[in-house]
Design a protein around this motif. Structure first.
Motif, PDB file in Angstrom:
ATOM      1  N   SER A   1       0.825  -1.207   0.000  1.00 13.61           N
ATOM      2  CA  SER A   1       0.000   0.000   0.000  1.00 13.61           C
ATOM      3  C   SER A   1       0.861   1.259   0.000  1.00 13.61           C
ATOM      4  CB  SER A   1      -0.939   0.002   1.210  1.00 13.61           C
ATOM      5  OG  SER A   1      -0.206   0.023   2.430  1.00 13.61           O
ATOM      6  N   TRP A   2       2.022   1.190   0.667  1.00 16.00           N
ATOM      7  CA  TRP A   2       2.928   2.335   0.684  1.00 16.00           C
ATOM      8  C   TRP A   2       3.575   2.521  -0.688  1.00 16.00           C
ATOM      9  CZ3 TRP A   2       3.606   6.673   2.833  1.00 16.00           C
ATOM     10  CH2 TRP A   2       4.851   7.326   2.848  1.00 16.00           C
ATOM     11  N   VAL A   3       3.917   1.422  -1.347  1.00 10.08           N
ATOM     12  CA  VAL A   3       4.463   1.503  -2.705  1.00 10.08           C
ATOM     13  C   VAL A   3       3.456   2.186  -3.626  1.00 10.08           C
ATOM     14  CG1 VAL A   3       5.193   0.168  -4.718  1.00 10.08           C
ATOM     15  CG2 VAL A   3       5.960  -0.500  -2.440  1.00 10.08           C
ATOM     16  N   LYS A   4       2.225   1.779  -3.533  1.00 17.81           N
ATOM     17  CA  LYS A   4       1.187   2.364  -4.382  1.00 17.81           C
ATOM     18  C   LYS A   4       1.030   3.846  -4.106  1.00 17.81           C
ATOM     19  CE  LYS A   4      -3.668   1.738  -5.679  1.00 17.81           C
ATOM     20  NZ  LYS A   4      -4.911   0.931  -5.449  1.00 17.81           N
ATOM     21  N   SER A   5       1.082   4.230  -2.838  1.00 12.22           N
ATOM     22  CA  SER A   5       0.919   5.626  -2.460  1.00 12.22           C
ATOM     23  C   SER A   5       2.061   6.484  -2.996  1.00 12.22           C
ATOM     24  CB  SER A   5       0.843   5.741  -0.929  1.00 12.22           C
ATOM     25  OG  SER A   5       0.795   7.087  -0.518  1.00 12.22           O
ATOM     26  N   VAL A   6       3.296   6.004  -2.857  1.00 12.62           N
ATOM     27  CA  VAL A   6       4.456   6.776  -3.315  1.00 12.62           C
ATOM     28  C   VAL A   6       4.478   6.882  -4.837  1.00 12.62           C
ATOM     29  CG1 VAL A   6       6.982   6.828  -3.408  1.00 12.62           C
ATOM     30  CG2 VAL A   6       5.831   6.247  -1.269  1.00 12.62           C
ATOM     31  N   LEU A   7       4.218   5.766  -5.513  1.00 16.41           N
ATOM     32  CA  LEU A   7       4.276   5.770  -6.972  1.00 16.41           C
ATOM     33  C   LEU A   7       3.162   6.592  -7.603  1.00 16.41           C
ATOM     34  CD1 LEU A   7       5.330   2.112  -7.860  1.00 16.41           C
ATOM     35  CD2 LEU A   7       6.735   4.162  -7.569  1.00 16.41           C
ATOM     36  N   LYS A   8       2.108   6.844  -6.858  1.00 13.79           N
ATOM     37  CA  LYS A   8       1.039   7.696  -7.376  1.00 13.79           C
ATOM     38  C   LYS A   8       1.566   9.089  -7.670  1.00 13.79           C
ATOM     39  CE  LYS A   8      -3.544   9.517  -6.187  1.00 13.79           C
ATOM     40  NZ  LYS A   8      -4.613   9.564  -5.139  1.00 13.79           N
TER      41      LYS A   8
ATOM     42  N   ALA B   1       5.044   9.723  -7.714  1.00 11.99           N
ATOM     43  CA  ALA B   1       6.372   9.622  -8.337  1.00 11.99           C
ATOM     44  C   ALA B   1       6.432   8.360  -9.195  1.00 11.99           C
ATOM     45  CB  ALA B   1       7.457   9.605  -7.270  1.00 11.99           C
ATOM     46  N   PRO B   2       5.696   8.319 -10.295  1.00 11.68           N
ATOM     47  CA  PRO B   2       5.592   7.094 -11.105  1.00 11.68           C
ATOM     48  C   PRO B   2       6.887   6.696 -11.797  1.00 11.68           C
ATOM     49  CG  PRO B   2       4.543   8.938 -12.227  1.00 11.68           C
ATOM     50  CD  PRO B   2       4.884   9.416 -10.842  1.00 11.68           C
ATOM     51  N   LEU B   3       7.879   7.578 -11.850  1.00 14.21           N
ATOM     52  CA  LEU B   3       9.134   7.256 -12.532  1.00 14.21           C
ATOM     53  C   LEU B   3      10.047   6.379 -11.673  1.00 14.21           C
ATOM     54  CD1 LEU B   3       9.965  10.743 -14.117  1.00 14.21           C
ATOM     55  CD2 LEU B   3       8.970   8.745 -15.249  1.00 14.21           C
ATOM     56  N   LEU B   4       9.751   6.252 -10.384  1.00 13.60           N
ATOM     57  CA  LEU B   4      10.598   5.443  -9.515  1.00 13.60           C
ATOM     58  C   LEU B   4      10.413   3.960  -9.812  1.00 13.60           C
ATOM     59  CD1 LEU B   4      10.064   7.231  -6.068  1.00 13.60           C
ATOM     60  CD2 LEU B   4      11.960   7.525  -7.683  1.00 13.60           C
ATOM     61  N   ASP B   5      11.496   3.210  -9.700  1.00 13.04           N
ATOM     62  CA  ASP B   5      11.456   1.753  -9.887  1.00 13.04           C
ATOM     63  C   ASP B   5      11.390   1.114  -8.499  1.00 13.04           C
ATOM     64  OD1 ASP B   5      11.706  -0.893 -10.533  1.00 13.04           O
ATOM     65  OD2 ASP B   5      13.503  -0.651 -11.771  1.00 13.04           O
ATOM     66  N   ALA B   6      10.187   0.834  -8.038  1.00 11.42           N
ATOM     67  CA  ALA B   6       9.979   0.283  -6.690  1.00 11.42           C
ATOM     68  C   ALA B   6       9.387  -1.112  -6.777  1.00 11.42           C
ATOM     69  CB  ALA B   6       9.061   1.200  -5.881  1.00 11.42           C
ATOM     70  N   ARG B   7       9.929  -2.016  -5.981  1.00 10.50           N
ATOM     71  CA  ARG B   7       9.474  -3.405  -5.973  1.00 10.50           C
ATOM     72  C   ARG B   7       9.036  -3.783  -4.558  1.00 10.50           C
ATOM     73  NH1 ARG B   7      12.469  -5.541 -10.412  1.00 10.50           N
ATOM     74  NH2 ARG B   7      13.161  -3.744 -11.667  1.00 10.50           N
ATOM     75  N   THR B   8       7.969  -4.566  -4.473  1.00 12.71           N
ATOM     76  CA  THR B   8       7.499  -5.056  -3.179  1.00 12.71           C
ATOM     77  C   THR B   8       8.192  -6.372  -2.855  1.00 12.71           C
ATOM     78  OG1 THR B   8       5.328  -4.040  -3.549  1.00 12.71           O
ATOM     79  CG2 THR B   8       5.473  -5.729  -1.841  1.00 12.71           C
ATOM     80  N   VAL B   9       8.710  -6.479  -1.629  1.00 13.11           N
ATOM     81  CA  VAL B   9       9.407  -7.689  -1.210  1.00 13.11           C
ATOM     82  C   VAL B   9       8.850  -8.162   0.128  1.00 13.11           C
ATOM     83  CG1 VAL B   9      11.529  -7.081  -2.424  1.00 13.11           C
ATOM     84  CG2 VAL B   9      11.230  -6.377  -0.048  1.00 13.11           C
ATOM     85  N   GLN B  10       9.050  -9.431   0.418  1.00 11.89           N
ATOM     86  CA  GLN B  10       8.619 -10.023   1.686  1.00 11.89           C
ATOM     87  C   GLN B  10       9.839 -10.477   2.474  1.00 11.89           C
ATOM     88  OE1 GLN B  10       5.848 -13.144   0.572  1.00 11.89           O
ATOM     89  NE2 GLN B  10       4.127 -11.732   0.591  1.00 11.89           N
ATOM     90  N   TYR B  11       9.733 -10.355   3.792  1.00 12.26           N
ATOM     91  CA  TYR B  11      10.816 -10.753   4.688  1.00 12.26           C
ATOM     92  C   TYR B  11      10.377 -11.941   5.531  1.00 12.26           C
ATOM     93  CZ  TYR B  11      13.040  -6.334   3.443  1.00 12.26           C
ATOM     94  OH  TYR B  11      13.621  -5.291   2.757  1.00 12.26           O
ATOM     95  N   ARG B  12      11.341 -12.783   5.870  1.00 15.05           N
ATOM     96  CA  ARG B  12      11.047 -13.992   6.652  1.00 15.05           C
ATOM     97  C   ARG B  12      11.351 -13.807   8.131  1.00 15.05           C
ATOM     98  NH1 ARG B  12      14.222 -18.846   4.690  1.00 15.05           N
ATOM     99  NH2 ARG B  12      15.943 -17.369   4.333  1.00 15.05           N
ATOM    100  N   THR B  13      11.811 -12.639   8.513  1.00 14.42           N
ATOM    101  CA  THR B  13      12.240 -12.414   9.892  1.00 14.42           C
ATOM    102  C   THR B  13      11.307 -11.448  10.611  1.00 14.42           C
ATOM    103  OG1 THR B  13      13.656 -10.577   9.198  1.00 14.42           O
ATOM    104  CG2 THR B  13      14.663 -12.782   9.300  1.00 14.42           C
ATOM    105  N   GLN B  14      11.408 -11.459  11.945  1.00 16.26           N
ATOM    106  CA  GLN B  14      10.747 -10.466  12.779  1.00 16.26           C
ATOM    107  C   GLN B  14      11.781  -9.904  13.753  1.00 16.26           C
ATOM    108  OE1 GLN B  14       7.288 -12.343  14.596  1.00 16.26           O
ATOM    109  NE2 GLN B  14       5.999 -11.734  12.866  1.00 16.26           N
ATOM    110  N   LEU B  15      11.597  -8.645  14.104  1.00 15.31           N
ATOM    111  CA  LEU B  15      12.564  -7.970  14.959  1.00 15.31           C
ATOM    112  C   LEU B  15      12.791  -8.715  16.274  1.00 15.31           C
ATOM    113  CD1 LEU B  15      14.320  -5.403  15.286  1.00 15.31           C
ATOM    114  CD2 LEU B  15      12.347  -4.349  16.431  1.00 15.31           C
ATOM    115  N   LYS B  16      11.762  -9.304  16.819  1.00  9.97           N
ATOM    116  CA  LYS B  16      11.883  -9.994  18.110  1.00  9.97           C
ATOM    117  C   LYS B  16      12.775 -11.228  18.019  1.00  9.97           C
ATOM    118  CE  LYS B  16       7.495 -12.456  17.334  1.00  9.97           C
ATOM    119  NZ  LYS B  16       6.100 -12.614  17.815  1.00  9.97           N
TER     120      LYS B  16
END
Length: 287
Positions: A128-135, A137-152
């Motif tokens: 959702s943040w990627v979508k908001s920023v690219l709205k 600044a559409p020229l940016l090359d942004a990719r959504t990624v997933q992480y397997r870790t948690q801070l705890k």
């Protein structure tokens, strides 16, 4: 990098204007340096036309100048921290670079504008943040990624990773390395296939227990830097080193001996390819 906090009005305007000035200065300096390099090659008659075609500002640079000159929303990093990264580009004579940025935020237009002819990719965990920023600044090359870790899990990961052979410097890789919990296995193929000249780590989120934390980003940046085949070092710039996890994992994987400068909450490392490091024995780890 994803913080939505804003500075007081006057400070916001001042910093925004400074950001616009930095971007504009980068455009001018890069143009003058490259023009000087070519001055003995180009004929006097064609120089004006070549300069117009080759050194004209890119749409991303122009958008960045307008954005930071008119917006009260300012980057999370301060002017001194930003200048450290600008110095890396200046040291390269503003040659096109491969620039990987963990995070997407109010400073992304600026990072992209400082590398107009290069490859700049932003990695962000929140779609959702990627979508908001690219709205905006559409020229940016942004990719959504997933992480397997948690801070705890940070302490357990730090204490146990040496028990997993696929996390060792001699065997570690990223794409498909599910055995090592610190390896980022779900990145776009282009990220794995590119040798990165600069890696900025200002994400993912790391301020509540269930957040991904930056443990895997730091480890993976070290693996990518060590695997470099080309000449030179990989510049790794880590933000928020005032926090325990960022500082501890940086000391474990990016190494104090490769730390060239600290500015505010930013640490700048220059990491050589593993093939160029001769003092380590076969049983040594990252540092």
């Amino acid at each position: 990098m994803k913080s939505r906090r804003q500075l007081p009005d006057r400070s916001s305007w001042v910093l925004a204007l400074v950001m616009a000035g930095l971007v504009f200065a980068g455009v001018l300096i890069g143009s003058f340096i490259r023009a000087a390099d070519n001055s003995f090659i180009c004929s006097l008659a064609s120089k004006k036309f070549r300069a117009a075609a080759e050194y004209a500002s890119t749409p991303a640079q122009l958008q960045a100048i307008v954005h930071y000159a008119t917006s009260r929303t300012t980057p999370q990093q301060n002017i001194y921290e930003i200048s450290e990264t600008l110095g890396v580009f200046r040291g390269r004579n503003f040659a096109p670079a491969n620039f990987l940025v963990f995070g997407l935020g109010f400073d992304s237009l600026m990072w992209s504008a400082l590398n107009p002819q290069g490859k700049t990719i932003f990695l962000e965990e929140d779609p959702s943040w990627v979508k908001s920023v690219l709205k905006d600044a559409p020229l940016l090359d942004a990719r959504t990624v997933q992480y397997r870790t948690q801070l705890k899990e940070a302490d357990d990961l730090l204490n146990s990773y040496k028990k997993e052979p696929m996390c060792s410097p001699a065997k570690a890789y990223l794409d498909g390395n599910y055995a090592c919990p610190l390896a980022l296995t779900g990145l776009p193929e282009e990220v794995y296939a590119t040798e990165w000249d600069l890696i900025m780590i200002d994400a993912p989120r790391g301020y509540f227990p269930e957040a991904p934390g930056r443990m895997a980003a730091i480890f993976s940046a070290a693996v990518m830097a060590r695997a470099r085949k080309g000449s030179g070092v990989t510049h790794v710039l880590l933000h928020d080193v005032d926090r325990k996890v960022e500082k501890t994992f940086a000391e474990e994987f990016l190494c104090q001996k490769y730390l060239v400068k600290g500015v505010g909450r930013l640490w700048h490392f220059e990491i050589p390819p593993a093939a160029n490091v001769t003092e380590q024995d076969e049983n040594s780890w990252f540092c």
